[in-house]
Design an enzyme around this catalytic site. Structure first.
Site, PDB file in Angstrom:
ATOM      1  N   ASN A 186       0.855  -1.189   0.000  1.00 51.23           N
ATOM      2  CA  ASN A 186       0.000   0.000   0.000  1.00 51.23           C
ATOM      3  C   ASN A 186       0.887   1.234   0.000  1.00 51.23           C
ATOM      4  O   ASN A 186       1.929   1.269   0.667  1.00 51.23           O
ATOM      5  CB  ASN A 186      -0.908   0.042   1.237  1.00 51.23           C
ATOM      6  CG  ASN A 186      -1.904   1.192   1.139  1.00 51.23           C
ATOM      7  OD1 ASN A 186      -2.862   1.128   0.376  1.00 51.23           O
ATOM      8  ND2 ASN A 186      -1.650   2.268   1.862  1.00 51.23           N
ATOM      9  N   TYR A 190       0.161  10.214   4.054  1.00 52.33           N
ATOM     10  CA  TYR A 190      -0.274  10.496   5.421  1.00 52.33           C
ATOM     11  C   TYR A 190       0.768  11.444   6.033  1.00 52.33           C
ATOM     12  O   TYR A 190       1.958  11.101   6.077  1.00 52.33           O
ATOM     13  CB  TYR A 190      -0.340   9.219   6.268  1.00 52.33           C
ATOM     14  CG  TYR A 190      -0.919   8.006   5.558  1.00 52.33           C
ATOM     15  CD1 TYR A 190      -2.226   8.016   5.077  1.00 52.33           C
ATOM     16  CD2 TYR A 190      -0.152   6.848   5.390  1.00 52.33           C
ATOM     17  CE1 TYR A 190      -2.744   6.897   4.426  1.00 52.33           C
ATOM     18  CE2 TYR A 190      -0.669   5.728   4.748  1.00 52.33           C
ATOM     19  CZ  TYR A 190      -1.957   5.752   4.266  1.00 52.33           C
ATOM     20  OH  TYR A 190      -2.472   4.660   3.622  1.00 52.33           O
ATOM     21  N   ARG A 191       0.317  12.592   6.508  1.00 49.17           N
ATOM     22  CA  ARG A 191       1.256  13.578   7.056  1.00 49.17           C
ATOM     23  C   ARG A 191       2.014  12.997   8.258  1.00 49.17           C
ATOM     24  O   ARG A 191       1.519  12.078   8.932  1.00 49.17           O
ATOM     25  CB  ARG A 191       0.495  14.815   7.487  1.00 49.17           C
ATOM     26  CG  ARG A 191      -0.312  14.538   8.750  1.00 49.17           C
ATOM     27  CD  ARG A 191      -0.939  15.778   9.308  1.00 49.17           C
ATOM     28  NE  ARG A 191      -1.533  15.511  10.583  1.00 49.17           N
ATOM     29  CZ  ARG A 191      -2.795  15.811  10.895  1.00 49.17           C
ATOM     30  NH1 ARG A 191      -3.596  16.360   9.998  1.00 49.17           N
ATOM     31  NH2 ARG A 191      -3.248  15.561  12.102  1.00 49.17           N
ATOM     32  N   TRP A 204      -2.088   7.786   9.678  1.00 48.10           N
ATOM     33  CA  TRP A 204      -3.018   7.106   8.762  1.00 48.10           C
ATOM     34  C   TRP A 204      -4.344   6.990   9.469  1.00 48.10           C
ATOM     35  O   TRP A 204      -4.445   6.437  10.556  1.00 48.10           O
ATOM     36  CB  TRP A 204      -2.469   5.761   8.290  1.00 48.10           C
ATOM     37  CG  TRP A 204      -1.810   4.882   9.302  1.00 48.10           C
ATOM     38  CD1 TRP A 204      -2.252   4.562  10.548  1.00 48.10           C
ATOM     39  CD2 TRP A 204      -0.572   4.186   9.133  1.00 48.10           C
ATOM     40  NE1 TRP A 204      -1.386   3.712  11.167  1.00 48.10           N
ATOM     41  CE2 TRP A 204      -0.345   3.459  10.318  1.00 48.10           C
ATOM     42  CE3 TRP A 204       0.359   4.100   8.090  1.00 48.10           C
ATOM     43  CZ2 TRP A 204       0.778   2.671  10.498  1.00 48.10           C
ATOM     44  CZ3 TRP A 204       1.477   3.307   8.272  1.00 48.10           C
ATOM     45  CH2 TRP A 204       1.668   2.609   9.468  1.00 48.10           C
ATOM     46  N   GLY A 209      -5.448   2.460   3.959  1.00 44.54           N
ATOM     47  CA  GLY A 209      -4.682   1.234   3.705  1.00 44.54           C
ATOM     48  C   GLY A 209      -3.567   0.988   4.714  1.00 44.54           C
ATOM     49  O   GLY A 209      -3.391  -0.133   5.208  1.00 44.54           O
ATOM     50  N   GLU A 250      -0.553   0.751  -5.767  1.00 45.93           N
ATOM     51  CA  GLU A 250      -0.417   2.141  -6.240  1.00 45.93           C
ATOM     52  C   GLU A 250       0.780   2.314  -7.181  1.00 45.93           C
ATOM     53  O   GLU A 250       0.771   3.212  -8.030  1.00 45.93           O
ATOM     54  CB  GLU A 250      -0.261   3.110  -5.052  1.00 45.93           C
ATOM     55  CG  GLU A 250      -1.562   3.476  -4.344  1.00 45.93           C
ATOM     56  CD  GLU A 250      -1.943   2.514  -3.233  1.00 45.93           C
ATOM     57  OE1 GLU A 250      -1.288   1.456  -3.093  1.00 45.93           O
ATOM     58  OE2 GLU A 250      -2.907   2.822  -2.493  1.00 45.93           O
ATOM     59  N   ASP A 299      -5.297  22.048   8.858  1.00 49.26           N
ATOM     60  CA  ASP A 299      -5.592  21.007   7.869  1.00 49.26           C
ATOM     61  C   ASP A 299      -6.304  21.546   6.638  1.00 49.26           C
ATOM     62  O   ASP A 299      -6.664  22.714   6.578  1.00 49.26           O
ATOM     63  CB  ASP A 299      -6.449  19.910   8.542  1.00 49.26           C
ATOM     64  CG  ASP A 299      -5.900  18.541   8.230  1.00 49.26           C
ATOM     65  OD1 ASP A 299      -5.644  18.289   7.046  1.00 49.26           O
ATOM     66  OD2 ASP A 299      -5.741  17.734   9.165  1.00 49.26           O
TER      67      ASP A 299
HETATM   68  C1  FMN Z   1      -1.656  16.580   0.959  1.00 50.75           C
HETATM   69  C2  FMN Z   1      -2.458  15.411   1.475  1.00 50.75           C
HETATM   70  C3  FMN Z   1      -2.338  15.022   2.790  1.00 50.75           C
HETATM   71  C4  FMN Z   1      -3.061  13.943   3.290  1.00 50.75           C
HETATM   72  N1  FMN Z   1      -2.916  13.575   4.595  1.00 50.75           N
HETATM   73  C5  FMN Z   1      -3.560  12.490   5.055  1.00 50.75           C
HETATM   74  C6  FMN Z   1      -3.334  12.042   6.383  1.00 50.75           C
HETATM   75  O1  FMN Z   1      -2.584  12.646   7.146  1.00 50.75           O
HETATM   76  N2  FMN Z   1      -3.976  10.912   6.789  1.00 50.75           N
HETATM   77  C7  FMN Z   1      -4.820  10.209   5.960  1.00 50.75           C
HETATM   78  O2  FMN Z   1      -5.349   9.169   6.375  1.00 50.75           O
HETATM   79  N3  FMN Z   1      -5.068  10.633   4.704  1.00 50.75           N
HETATM   80  C8  FMN Z   1      -4.445  11.736   4.229  1.00 50.75           C
HETATM   81  N4  FMN Z   1      -4.654  12.147   2.946  1.00 50.75           N
HETATM   82  C9  FMN Z   1      -5.603  11.408   2.093  1.00 50.75           C
HETATM   83  C10 FMN Z   1      -4.992  10.102   1.602  1.00 50.75           C
HETATM   84  O3  FMN Z   1      -3.737  10.321   1.033  1.00 50.75           O
HETATM   85  C11 FMN Z   1      -5.924   9.432   0.607  1.00 50.75           C
HETATM   86  O4  FMN Z   1      -7.135   9.135   1.273  1.00 50.75           O
HETATM   87  C12 FMN Z   1      -5.329   8.188  -0.018  1.00 50.75           C
HETATM   88  O5  FMN Z   1      -6.242   7.659  -0.956  1.00 50.75           O
HETATM   89  C13 FMN Z   1      -5.026   7.165   1.048  1.00 50.75           C
HETATM   90  O6  FMN Z   1      -4.477   6.023   0.446  1.00 50.75           O
HETATM   91  P1  FMN Z   1      -4.867   4.576   0.959  1.00 50.75           P
HETATM   92  O7  FMN Z   1      -6.285   4.343   0.518  1.00 50.75           O
HETATM   93  O8  FMN Z   1      -3.902   3.682   0.263  1.00 50.75           O
HETATM   94  O9  FMN Z   1      -4.717   4.580   2.415  1.00 50.75           O
HETATM   95  C14 FMN Z   1      -3.947  13.227   2.439  1.00 50.75           C
HETATM   96  C15 FMN Z   1      -4.064  13.623   1.095  1.00 50.75           C
HETATM   97  C16 FMN Z   1      -3.338  14.704   0.611  1.00 50.75           C
HETATM   98  C17 FMN Z   1      -3.485  15.107  -0.826  1.00 50.75           C
END
Ligand code: FMN
Length: 501
Positions: A186, A190-191, A204, A209, A250, A299
């Site tokens: 995955n 995630y910041r 996350w 994921g 991905e 945020d």
């Molecule tokens: C700049 C940015 C920051 C993000 N920060 C977070 C975060 O801190 N935590 C989170 O769960 N998703 C965050 N997201 C959203 C996830 O990246 C997004 O939901 C992504 O599809 C998650 O991938 P996954 O489905 O593989 O977990 C962020 C998106 C962007 C564009």
């Protein structure tokens, strides 16, 4: 042309006049945010009619390269993805009109009638032939290696974004994990809240994921190895943000987007692979059962997300290119850079939604709705109750489950035009009959729900109502001028002395 490397992408932006080098000294503390925020908000937003129009090149100012960052030798890049056009280029597309074609052409495949038809199919499937990653040795991202006591996040110009933030945050990381049982990869963005030189938070959200991999690792009482790519090729950065289903890798998705394999390299201290051309790579792990307070953080909702308990990432090694750039994004009240990544997702994934819901004509997740608050959908209505079916289906589709308010319109409504949307919502609904409430998961950043992660949703059926739906009156026609008169007045207009219409 696909960009395998962030610097290649920057060179292209500079050549096209979309990257500004800032030579004045600036601080990582708040100053880069203030400059980037002003640039992000110059000339965009629904107010200017820009967001509400069909996606176009309109958008805020250029990408910014801060060359002189106080106390650091590494330059900071912000706003690289800060327009529809730049996200399109990042994915190797000619322009933003091509987003829809990525999946759209695949959805449009018909049974070939002869050899000529078969030949025409070849380019459509070519993208799938290049999706396997290519493993390379001596990757650029490992030109410099910091191990043990050399590991120091303070050597990287990580930003303090907003005055109320709980500390510095890595804001554009692609976080790599593998499912502890299936080994499936995955990558999510995630910041990461920097606690000290070698630990950060791992933010996350529970629905994502990375969190699922961590849950499985905790169940087995195992450490989960994590690699973080900062500044990989732009298609990988985008893919980390995209709502791809858990079964899809991905990295293969990024290869599909850029129409070329992603070059990967093995990490030095953990059993993971990372994009070979990343600017920086953080290697490490999260331990089961370990939590620490993460946040607060200014945020993309435009509010501070409150501090909460999240797992802790321990670094084992940092590697980087010889002359790296540190890419960061600033999130805050929209519009900001992340809005364009989200808008690209809206365009790229629309054909997939339409494949499952063929009545869907158009779809708009307005930037002010910060991805999960608002969705406007237009449909070809052919049976009673169809608008409610569409809402229910969308609430059941991947990350669309977070959508708080879905409004469904007839196909002739331009869902990108706020004037049209508000006019129809006001006129075409009877609230008691046309509004439904529903309960379900809400985004972790939703501060309005009474409980974290769980809340209510609202669906508004703004379509024309049918007798079968209890509407026994005659639905009125929208006022439209006789086309012959329109044509005549068009011809007359220049002579009327009123000015352009
Ligand atoms: C700049 C940015 C920051 C993000 N920060 C977070 C975060 O801190 N935590 C989170 O769960 N998703 C965050 N997201 C959203 C996830 O990246 C997004 O939901 C992504 O599809 C998650 O991938 P996954 O489905 O593989 O977990 C962020 C998106 C962007 C564009």
């Amino acid at each position: 042309m696909a960009f395998h490397d962030l610097k290649q992408f920057m060179a292209e932006l500079e050549q096209r006049g979309e990257l500004v080098r800032i030579k004045e000294e600036v601080s990582t503390d708040l100053e880069i945010t203030e400059i980037t925020d002003r640039v992000s908000k110059s000339g965009s937003g629904s107010g200017s009619g820009c967001v509400s129009a069909k996606p176009g090149p309109c958008g805020p100012g250029p990408a910014l390269l801060f060359e002189l960052v106080a106390g650091h030798t590494v330059p900071v890049l912000t706003n690289a993805f800060g327009s529809m056009r730049r996200v399109a280029w990042a994915l190797g597309l000619k322009d933003e009109q091509e987003f829809g074609r990525l999946f759209g052409s695949l959805m449009d495949i018909k049974m070939p009638a002869g050899w000529l038809d078969r030949l025409r199919l070849v380019p459509k499937f070519k993208r799938f032939l290049s999706i396997a990653p290519k493993i390379v040795k001596n990757p650029p991202c490992q030109q410099v290696v910091w191990r043990q006591e050399e590991v120091a996040l303070s050597r990287i110009p990580i930003l303090l974004c907003w005055p109320g933030d709980g500390g510095r945050f890595i804001t554009l990381p692609a976080v790599f994990t593998r499912h502890p049982v299936t080994g499936r990869r995955n990558v999510g963005m995630y910041r990461m809240h920097v606690y000290d030189d070698c630990t950060t938070g791992m933010h996350w959200h529970t629905h994502k994921g990375g969190a699922e991999h961590y849950r499985q690792a905790e169940r087995l009482n195992q450490r989960l190895e994590v690699a973080v790519a900062i500044g990989p090729g732009p298609a990988v950065t985008y893919a980390a943000t995209a709502p791809v289903p858990p079964d899809i890798d991905e990295i293969q998705f990024a290869a599909f987007l850029q129409n070329a394999p992603v070059e990967m390299a093995r990490c030095l201290t953990i059993d993971q692979e990372i994009p070979a051309n990343s600017q920086f790579v953080l290697e490490g792990y999260v331990e089961p059962k370990e939590r620490r307070i993460e946040g607060p953080f200014g945020d993309h909702t435009g509010y501070y997300s409150p501090a909460d308990s999240y797992p802790v990432f321990h670094l084992t090694c940092i590697t980087h290119q010889k002359d790296p750039v540190y890419p960061a994004t600033i999130v805050g009240k929209p519009p900001m850079e992340d809005c364009y990544l989200a808008k690209a997702t809206e365009r790229i994934f629309l054909p997939l939604i339409q494949a499952q819901l063929p009545e869907v004509v158009e779809f708009n997740l307005p930037m002010e709705g910060v991805f999960h608050n608002l969705a406007f959908v237009s449909i070809n209505k052919t049976y009673p109750g169809q608008a409610k079916k569409v809402m229910s289906a969308l609430w059941g589709m991947g990350q669309m489950m977070f959508t708080k308010i879905i409004i469904v319109f007839e196909s002739d409504v331009d869902v990108h035009n706020m004037a049209d949307v508000l006019w129809r919502v006001g006129n075409d609904i009877d609230p008691r009959r046309d509004v439904i409430f529903f309960e379900g998961p809400v985004d972790a950043l939703d501060h309005a729900a009474s409980n974290p992660h769980l809340g209510s949703k609202m669906g508004i059926d703004a379509t024309r109502k049918w007798p079968e739906e209890g509407y026994l009156r005659t639905w009125p026609e929208v006022i439209r001028m006789d086309p012959a008169v329109v044509e005549k007045v068009d011809r007359l207009w220049p002579k009327l002395g009123i000015g352009s219409s």
